[in-house]
Design an enzyme around this catalytic site. Sequence first.
Site, PDB file in Angstrom:
ATOM      1  N   ASP A   1       0.901  -1.148   0.000  1.00  0.00           N
ATOM      2  CA  ASP A   1       0.000   0.000   0.000  1.00  0.00           C
ATOM      3  C   ASP A   1       0.944   1.202   0.000  1.00  0.00           C
ATOM      4  O   ASP A   1       1.732   1.366   0.940  1.00  0.00           O
ATOM      5  CB  ASP A   1      -0.849  -0.029   1.281  1.00  0.00           C
ATOM      6  CG  ASP A   1      -1.772   1.174   1.372  1.00  0.00           C
ATOM      7  OD1 ASP A   1      -1.325   2.286   1.071  1.00  0.00           O
ATOM      8  OD2 ASP A   1      -2.937   0.995   1.772  1.00  0.00           O
ATOM      9  N   HIS A   2       0.892   2.008  -1.052  1.00  0.00           N
ATOM     10  CA  HIS A   2       1.939   3.033  -1.161  1.00  0.00           C
ATOM     11  C   HIS A   2       1.882   4.049  -0.021  1.00  0.00           C
ATOM     12  O   HIS A   2       2.874   4.707   0.265  1.00  0.00           O
ATOM     13  CB  HIS A   2       1.928   3.697  -2.546  1.00  0.00           C
ATOM     14  CG  HIS A   2       0.901   4.755  -2.735  1.00  0.00           C
ATOM     15  ND1 HIS A   2      -0.409   4.490  -3.036  1.00  0.00           N
ATOM     16  CD2 HIS A   2       0.992   6.108  -2.671  1.00  0.00           C
ATOM     17  CE1 HIS A   2      -1.072   5.620  -3.151  1.00  0.00           C
ATOM     18  NE2 HIS A   2      -0.256   6.624  -2.936  1.00  0.00           N
TER      19      HIS A   2
ATOM     20  N   HIS B   1      -5.950   2.750   2.093  1.00  0.00           N
ATOM     21  CA  HIS B   1      -5.079   3.772   2.691  1.00  0.00           C
ATOM     22  C   HIS B   1      -5.597   4.306   4.035  1.00  0.00           C
ATOM     23  O   HIS B   1      -4.847   4.448   4.995  1.00  0.00           O
ATOM     24  CB  HIS B   1      -4.914   4.951   1.733  1.00  0.00           C
ATOM     25  CG  HIS B   1      -4.470   4.561   0.360  1.00  0.00           C
ATOM     26  ND1 HIS B   1      -3.541   3.571   0.126  1.00  0.00           N
ATOM     27  CD2 HIS B   1      -4.819   5.020  -0.869  1.00  0.00           C
ATOM     28  CE1 HIS B   1      -3.337   3.450  -1.185  1.00  0.00           C
ATOM     29  NE2 HIS B   1      -4.111   4.305  -1.804  1.00  0.00           N
TER      30      HIS B   1
HETATM   31  C1  BG6 Z   1      -4.486   5.560  -5.082  1.00  0.00           C
HETATM   32  C2  BG6 Z   1      -5.899   5.732  -5.529  1.00  0.00           C
HETATM   33  O1  BG6 Z   1      -4.303   4.342  -4.430  1.00  0.00           O
HETATM   34  O2  BG6 Z   1      -4.115   6.632  -4.227  1.00  0.00           O
HETATM   35  C3  BG6 Z   1      -6.088   7.062  -6.221  1.00  0.00           C
HETATM   36  O3  BG6 Z   1      -6.238   4.679  -6.419  1.00  0.00           O
HETATM   37  C4  BG6 Z   1      -5.602   8.193  -5.342  1.00  0.00           C
HETATM   38  O4  BG6 Z   1      -7.428   7.266  -6.600  1.00  0.00           O
HETATM   39  C5  BG6 Z   1      -4.204   7.907  -4.825  1.00  0.00           C
HETATM   40  O5  BG6 Z   1      -5.600   9.364  -6.120  1.00  0.00           O
HETATM   41  C6  BG6 Z   1      -3.775   8.927  -3.801  1.00  0.00           C
HETATM   42  O6  BG6 Z   1      -2.424   8.742  -3.534  1.00  0.00           O
HETATM   43  P1  BG6 Z   1      -1.509   9.952  -3.085  1.00  0.00           P
HETATM   44  O7  BG6 Z   1      -0.201   9.340  -2.760  1.00  0.00           O
HETATM   45  O8  BG6 Z   1      -1.470  10.882  -4.257  1.00  0.00           O
HETATM   46  O9  BG6 Z   1      -2.202  10.552  -1.917  1.00  0.00           O
END
Ligand code: BG6
Length: 539
Positions: free
Chosen positions: A185-186, A248
Site C-alpha cells: 500500500d503506497h 489507505h
Molecule cells: C491511489 C488511488 O491508491 O491513491 C487514487 O487509487 C488516489 O485514486 C491515490 O488518487 C492517492 O495517492 P496519493 O499518494 O497521491 O495521496
Amino acid sequence: MPTLDQTEPTIFVIYGGTGDLTWRKLMPALYNLSLDGRLPEKFSILIVGRSAWSDAKLRLHLRKGVDQFSRRGAAKDETWRVFANHISYHQGDYKQSSAYTALAKRCAALEKDWGAPAHRIFYLATPPSLFGVIPKFLGKAGLARDRDHARLVIEKPLGYDLASAQELNTELAQHFDEKQIFRIDHYLGKETVQNILAFRFANPLFEPLWNRRYIDYLTITVAESVGVEDRGGYYDGAGALRDMIQSHLLQLFCLIAMEPVVSFEPDEVRNKKVDVLHATRPIDPNAVQASAVRGQYGPGAIRGKPVVGYREEPEIRPDSQTDTFAAVKLLVDNWRWQGVPFYLRTGKRMSRQVSEIAIQFRAAPHQPFAYDASSNWQPSRLVIAIQPDEGIVLTFQAKQPGPKMQLKPVDMRFNYRENFSEPSPDAYEALIWDVMKNDQTLSMRADQVEAAWKLVQPILDAWAKNAPDFPNYPAGSWGPDTTQRLLDPGHRWSEPIELVRAAPAPAVLSAAKNLTSKKPADTKSSAQPKKAKRPRTSA
Ligand code: BG6
C-alpha cells in the site's frame, strides 16, 4: 530486521512494465535506489510485456519517465547509461505457459553467468484482473518454488469485495507462501506515515495520553483536489470507499489506534494492526446511514477554475452512481478506545489537497478562568500532517501578553522541511527496498486485507441496494453536507492546518517553536518534486 546482502544477485521482473506505474513510479524508484548505491552488484530488471519492444526502445521510454518523475530530476547521461545496462525486455503473453518457461530459462542463464542463485522478484504492475492469473503461471513454471528466493509483489485493489479478496488470497496461496507475498500500500511507504510509528513509540510523552481518558475523538482526512483524471475506466467500478477507505485510510487508522509494538518484527507489527481491525465494531447492516456517508462531485471550481462534474469526466457513465467521496465513523471496542469515535473521510475534487490526522483532546475537566479569559478557548489538538505539508502541530492554550489573563490557542510546529535537509525518498523507494531485503513489516498480510474488507462490506452492500441522489457536492467543496450527520454532538471535522505560516507569528510564547532539533532550514535542498499524477497499472 532483515538487511540486504548486496552480494546476492537479484532479478527484478516487472509484469506490465511498459505501463504507467512502471514509468512514473517503479523505474524512478529503482533508479534512485541505484544512485544511492542500494542495489545489489548483480542486478537485472526484466520488463515483461506483450508487444514487441526492443531493449533500446524500452530504455528510451523508461528514461523519459525517470527524467520527468525522479525526485532528483533528469538523469545524467552517464549514470543513466550504467543503470540502463541492467534493464532488458522480455516479450511474452501473460496467459501462455511458454512465456513463463522462456522467462525461467532466462533467469537460469543469468544465474549461471553470476554463478549463484538470484532472488527473483515478480512485481505485478498489471490490471488486477491478472493478479490471480500470473502467479498461477509462475507457480506452474516452477518460478515460485524456491521459497527463499522467489517473491511476489501486488498492489491494491486487492479484490473488489470480501469474497473476491478471499478468492484472490486462496489463489495466491496455492503457488506462493504468505512469506513470499508482498501486498503493498503506497501510503505505508510515505515518510510521514512511517513517522507515526516513530512519533508514537519513540516518545513516551504521548503514550500516557493516547487513550479514551484524554482523547475525545479523531478525524482522518485524505482530500484530493484532483478529479478522476484519466482513470475513469477503473475508478467508476471502484469508488472512494473501495479505492481509498478500505486501503489507505484504514492503514492510517490502524497505525494510530494500534497497541505499542514489542519490536519491529514484521508479524509483530502486522498482528497489532490486525488487532485494531478485529476490535473495530462491525457496521450494523441495518443502520449504515449512521456510520457512513457517500457523495459524488458535480460541476464546480477548484482554485477559481471551473471543472466538470464526475459524470462528465472521460469514461464515466452519465448516470454513474459511483462514490467519489466517502466518510465513515468507526468505534474500537477495546480498553484503550472504548467510546472514542474515529471519523474517516476522503474525496476527489475537494477544496484542496490535504491528508492529515487530527487528534482532539478532551476539554480540561475544570476551568478556573474567568468567562472572558477563555472565550477563545479550545481543547488541545494534535495534527499529523501527511501531505502536501509534512509535519506535526500541537495546538494548546497560552496566556496572551497583557495585564489580563486572556487565553489564546497557539501552536508548536514540527515541519519536516525545516528540520531535515535531505529530501524524502518516494514511497516506492521504501517499498521496493523492503521487498529486496525481504522485510514484510510494511506489507499487508492476507488476514489484514480480508479484515479491512469485512469492515466495509456492510456499507458496500447497503449502498448497492439504494440509488443515491448524486451529484451531491460541488467540486471544490469539502463534500456533501450530510457528512455532518456522522459527528457526535460537539465534534467537528478538523479544519486543515497550514503548516507553513504565511508570515512569522508574533512572539506569543518562546515555547511556540519547533518541537525538535534546531537545524537551520534548508528549504532549497529539501524542495519536493512536483506531485506526479497517480499512475495507472497496465496490461
Ligand atoms: C491511489 C488511488 O491508491 O491513491 C487514487 O487509487 C488516489 O485514486 C491515490 O488518487 C492517492 O495517492 P496519493 O499518494 O497521491 O495521496
